[in-house]
Design an enzyme around this catalytic site. Structure first.
Site, PDB file in Angstrom:
ATOM      1  CG  ASN A   9       3.211   3.352   1.238  1.00 45.81           C
ATOM      2  OD1 ASN A   9       2.282   3.042   0.495  1.00 45.81           O
ATOM      3  ND2 ASN A   9       4.459   2.928   1.031  1.00 45.81           N
ATOM      4  CD1 TRP A  10      -2.699   3.427   4.392  1.00 46.31           C
ATOM      5  CD2 TRP A  10      -4.660   2.998   3.398  1.00 46.31           C
ATOM      6  NE1 TRP A  10      -3.671   4.143   5.059  1.00 46.31           N
ATOM      7  CE2 TRP A  10      -4.884   3.895   4.466  1.00 46.31           C
ATOM      8  CE3 TRP A  10      -5.743   2.581   2.623  1.00 46.31           C
ATOM      9  CZ2 TRP A  10      -6.160   4.375   4.777  1.00 46.31           C
ATOM     10  CZ3 TRP A  10      -7.001   3.071   2.934  1.00 46.31           C
ATOM     11  CH2 TRP A  10      -7.209   3.956   4.002  1.00 46.31           C
ATOM     12  CE  LYS A  11       4.881  -0.320   2.990  1.00 48.05           C
ATOM     13  NZ  LYS A  11       6.153  -0.914   3.306  1.00 48.05           N
ATOM     14  CD  GLU A  96       7.572  -1.809   0.173  1.00 50.72           C
ATOM     15  OE1 GLU A  96       6.472  -1.418  -0.252  1.00 50.72           O
ATOM     16  OE2 GLU A  96       7.834  -1.901   1.389  1.00 50.72           O
ATOM     17  CD  GLU A 166      10.098   5.351   3.336  1.00 57.76           C
ATOM     18  OE1 GLU A 166       9.264   5.302   4.242  1.00 57.76           O
ATOM     19  OE2 GLU A 166       9.939   4.766   2.246  1.00 57.76           O
ATOM     20  N   GLY A 172       9.578  -1.971   7.285  1.00 56.57           N
ATOM     21  CA  GLY A 172       8.814  -3.192   7.530  1.00 56.57           C
ATOM     22  C   GLY A 172       9.574  -4.235   8.333  1.00 56.57           C
ATOM     23  CB  SER A 212      10.222   0.158  11.858  1.00 53.95           C
ATOM     24  OG  SER A 212      10.334  -0.929  10.948  1.00 53.95           O
ATOM     25  N   GLY A 233       4.358   2.998   7.106  1.00 50.28           N
ATOM     26  CA  GLY A 233       3.786   1.829   6.438  1.00 50.28           C
ATOM     27  C   GLY A 233       2.843   1.091   7.376  1.00 50.28           C
ATOM     28  N   GLY A 234       3.350   0.026   8.001  1.00 53.41           N
ATOM     29  CA  GLY A 234       2.529  -0.869   8.815  1.00 53.41           C
ATOM     30  C   GLY A 234       1.620  -0.156   9.812  1.00 53.41           C
TER      31      GLY A 234
HETATM   32  C1  PEP Z   1       7.191   2.481   4.173  1.00 53.69           C
HETATM   33  O1  PEP Z   1       6.719   1.571   3.529  1.00 53.69           O
HETATM   34  O2  PEP Z   1       7.409   3.570   3.625  1.00 53.69           O
HETATM   35  C2  PEP Z   1       7.510   2.238   5.574  1.00 53.69           C
HETATM   36  C3  PEP Z   1       8.211   3.121   6.213  1.00 53.69           C
HETATM   37  O3  PEP Z   1       7.027   1.068   6.119  1.00 53.69           O
HETATM   38  P1  PEP Z   1       7.074   0.657   7.685  1.00 53.69           P
HETATM   39  O4  PEP Z   1       6.579   1.843   8.454  1.00 53.69           O
HETATM   40  O5  PEP Z   1       6.141  -0.518   7.784  1.00 53.69           O
HETATM   41  O6  PEP Z   1       8.483   0.327   7.993  1.00 53.69           O
END
Ligand code: PEP
Length: 249
Positions: A9-11, A96, A166, A172, A212, A233-234
């Site tokens: 997920n590049w957001k 989010e 999640e 994040g 994470s 995400g990240g």
């Molecule tokens: C996400 O945004 O779905 C996520 C899991 O982010 P991160 O991996 O950065 O915690």
């Protein structure tokens, strides 16, 4: 047989040139696992990403959509529009979107219906906040999110539903649910599905963990029997890190 999936997920990251570079880097990586790989760029870069991955098994997916097919909804994008450019999967209900755009279970039920009507698969996200976990309400919260948004569906619809647990406190933040916490919740989610739709359906639905996930913790999390992959995400913004996670299966 349920599938293993790793979705990035590049957001709201990556302008066009950065998208070009990241996709080019991703295509140079070697996949050694059986996981399906997905990336979710922002709307403006979906078409480019689709074109750039036509010769590759990376699936390009969307981060969100509206529930209506068309109409006076300034700034929104419909399932029919996504379908028309070749998008086959959409992330719905990310925390989010729930937190910053007031997306409720009721609204998400409509979005899931719209995706299904247009033949689009949903990655339906849900998860508890830290206060819920501290007060031992995490299972209750997750159960309600699933029931409210999905339990009006008939069993067939679940062929096009992927679940993503999640925990909000792990997104994040660098803080990950322990592999045991993830497994316990995923087993609970599968039992919730089994109670309503039966054992076979519950066993067929992929349940991803998100929060994470990094190259150094993915293997342990993915080794748990009810964890079928990750929403990342990240760590999905760096090709080598993302494929280290893909290859953690
Ligand atoms: C996400 O945004 O779905 C996520 C899991 O982010 P991160 O991996 O950065 O915690």
């Amino acid at each position: 047989m349920r599938k293993n999936i790793v979705a990035g997920n590049w957001k709201m990251n990556n302008e066009l040139s950065q998208t070009e570079t990241l996709i080019s880097d991703l295509k140079k990586q070697t996949k050694t696992s059986n996981a399906e790989v997905m990336i979710a760029p922002t709307f403006t870069n979906l078409w480019h990403a689709l074109e750039a991955t036509r010769d590759h098994d990376i699936e390009v997916i969307a981060q969100n959509m509206h529930f209506a097919d068309s109409g006076a909804y300034t700034g929104e994008v419909s399932a029919a529009m996504l379908k028309s450019i070749g998008v086959q999967t959409v992330i719905l209900g990310h925390s989010e979107r729930r937190a910053y755009f007031n997306e409720t279970d009721e609204l998400l039920a409509k979005k899931v219906d719209a995706a299904l009507k247009n033949g689009i698969r949903s990655i339906f996200c849900f998860g508890e906040e830290l206060a819920d976990r501290k007060s031992n309400k995490h299972e209750h919260v997750v159960e309600s999110q699933i029931k409210n948004a999905l339990f009006h569906l008939d069993a067939n619809a679940f062929q096009n539903i992927i679940l993503a647990y999640e925990p909000v406190w792990a997104i994040g933040t660098g803080e990950t649910a322990s592999p045991e916490q993830a497994q316990d919740m995923h087993a609970f989610i599968r039992k919730t599905l089994a109670d309503k739709y039966g054992h076979d359906l519950a066993e067929s639905v992929s349940i991803l963990y998100g929060g994470s996930v990094k190259p150094d913790n993915a293997k342990e999390i993915f080794s748990k029997p009810d964890v079928d992959g990750g929403l990342i995400g990240g760590a999905s913004l760096k090709a080598a890190d993302f494929y280290a996670i893909v290859n953690a299966f």
